[in-house]
Design a protein around this motif. Sequence first.
Motif, PDB file in Angstrom:
ATOM      1  N   ALA A  91     -46.246  20.270  12.802  1.00  0.00           N
ATOM      2  CA  ALA A  91     -45.074  20.225  13.655  1.00  0.00           C
ATOM      3  C   ALA A  91     -44.861  19.208  13.160  1.00  0.00           C
ATOM      4  O   ALA A  91     -45.308  18.884  11.966  1.00  0.00           O
ATOM      5  N   VAL A  92     -42.863  19.081  12.841  1.00  0.00           N
ATOM      6  CA  VAL A  92     -42.222  17.830  12.403  1.00  0.00           C
ATOM      7  C   VAL A  92     -41.821  18.851  10.818  1.00  0.00           C
ATOM      8  O   VAL A  92     -41.593  17.379  10.199  1.00  0.00           O
ATOM      9  N   GLY A  93     -42.830  19.793  10.142  1.00  0.00           N
ATOM     10  CA  GLY A  93     -42.550  20.081   9.104  1.00  0.00           C
ATOM     11  C   GLY A  93     -43.040  19.066   7.833  1.00  0.00           C
ATOM     12  O   GLY A  93     -43.406  18.757   6.776  1.00  0.00           O
ATOM     13  N   ALA A  94     -44.780  18.184   8.629  1.00  0.00           N
ATOM     14  CA  ALA A  94     -45.483  17.425   7.889  1.00  0.00           C
ATOM     15  C   ALA A  94     -46.707  18.165   7.145  1.00  0.00           C
ATOM     16  O   ALA A  94     -46.485  19.415   7.412  1.00  0.00           O
ATOM     17  N   ALA A 144     -36.395  10.191  12.000  1.00  0.00           N
ATOM     18  CA  ALA A 144     -36.300   9.694  10.546  1.00  0.00           C
ATOM     19  C   ALA A 144     -36.809  10.963   9.591  1.00  0.00           C
ATOM     20  O   ALA A 144     -37.321  11.137  10.115  1.00  0.00           O
ATOM     21  N   PRO A 145     -36.597  10.216   8.507  1.00  0.00           N
ATOM     22  CA  PRO A 145     -37.430  11.899   7.287  1.00  0.00           C
ATOM     23  C   PRO A 145     -38.616  11.023   7.568  1.00  0.00           C
ATOM     24  O   PRO A 145     -38.738   9.616   7.469  1.00  0.00           O
ATOM     25  N   LEU A 146     -40.115  11.968   7.100  1.00  0.00           N
ATOM     26  CA  LEU A 146     -41.025  12.062   7.115  1.00  0.00           C
ATOM     27  C   LEU A 146     -40.982  11.162   5.630  1.00  0.00           C
ATOM     28  O   LEU A 146     -40.457  11.349   4.563  1.00  0.00           O
ATOM     29  N   PRO A 147     -42.593  10.829   5.385  1.00  0.00           N
ATOM     30  CA  PRO A 147     -42.430  10.055   3.554  1.00  0.00           C
ATOM     31  C   PRO A 147     -42.631  11.585   2.687  1.00  0.00           C
ATOM     32  O   PRO A 147     -42.998  12.096   3.708  1.00  0.00           O
ATOM     33  N   ASP A 148     -42.423  10.467   2.037  1.00  0.00           N
ATOM     34  CA  ASP A 148     -42.986  12.428   0.529  1.00  0.00           C
ATOM     35  C   ASP A 148     -44.353  12.070   0.387  1.00  0.00           C
ATOM     36  O   ASP A 148     -44.613  11.003  -0.049  1.00  0.00           O
ATOM     37  N   GLY A 149     -44.546  13.307   0.355  1.00  0.00           N
ATOM     38  CA  GLY A 149     -46.042  13.238  -0.604  1.00  0.00           C
ATOM     39  C   GLY A 149     -46.862  13.107   0.904  1.00  0.00           C
ATOM     40  O   GLY A 149     -46.975  12.694   1.500  1.00  0.00           O
ATOM     41  N   ILE A 150     -47.704  13.480  -0.264  1.00  0.00           N
ATOM     42  CA  ILE A 150     -49.018  13.856   0.475  1.00  0.00           C
ATOM     43  C   ILE A 150     -49.402  11.644   1.389  1.00  0.00           C
ATOM     44  O   ILE A 150     -50.085  12.140   2.087  1.00  0.00           O
ATOM     45  N   THR A 189     -44.283  10.335  11.365  1.00  0.00           N
ATOM     46  CA  THR A 189     -43.934   9.721  11.806  1.00  0.00           C
ATOM     47  C   THR A 189     -43.356   8.471  12.217  1.00  0.00           C
ATOM     48  O   THR A 189     -44.626   8.040  12.179  1.00  0.00           O
ATOM     49  N   ASP A 190     -42.642   8.008  12.085  1.00  0.00           N
ATOM     50  CA  ASP A 190     -42.476   6.553  12.297  1.00  0.00           C
ATOM     51  C   ASP A 190     -41.976   6.221  13.584  1.00  0.00           C
ATOM     52  O   ASP A 190     -41.043   6.431  14.635  1.00  0.00           O
ATOM     53  N   PRO A 191     -43.227   5.706  14.200  1.00  0.00           N
ATOM     54  CA  PRO A 191     -43.128   4.744  15.963  1.00  0.00           C
ATOM     55  C   PRO A 191     -41.631   4.535  16.277  1.00  0.00           C
ATOM     56  O   PRO A 191     -40.619   4.301  17.434  1.00  0.00           O
TER      57      PRO A 191
END
Length: 128
Positions: free
Chosen positions: A114-117, A41-47, A34-36
Amino acid sequence: MIHHLVSTGPQPVAPFSHAVEADGFVFVTGQMPTDPAAPDAPLPDGIAAQTRRVIDNLRIVLGGIGLGLEHVTMARIYLTQFERDYAALNALWPDFFAPGKLPARTTVGVTALAVGALVEIDLVARRP
């Protein structure tokens, strides 16, 4: 024991301290991508992008208590897509540490985070 909540750190996704210190060891709670500055905000795309964000968040927490990645003794990594993402994680992992100074590590496949990470990483560090 000292319980740390770093004011500039990522917003906790559950009730916990960012880190707990005992006898010179620092146990850093698993961080999410997550962005502090924008926790919703949406999570970054990809591993790769999510791993970089997690490492950035771990640096923020460690920095907030006067430590850095060079103090890490052990890392635990959790992947939701282990078979797909393990090689990509391994390719980028050495970039975060000084040559020849990789911490001990365990990587585990899990069904969800959590958060779909895609990735979560927790650390054990040692205060010099």
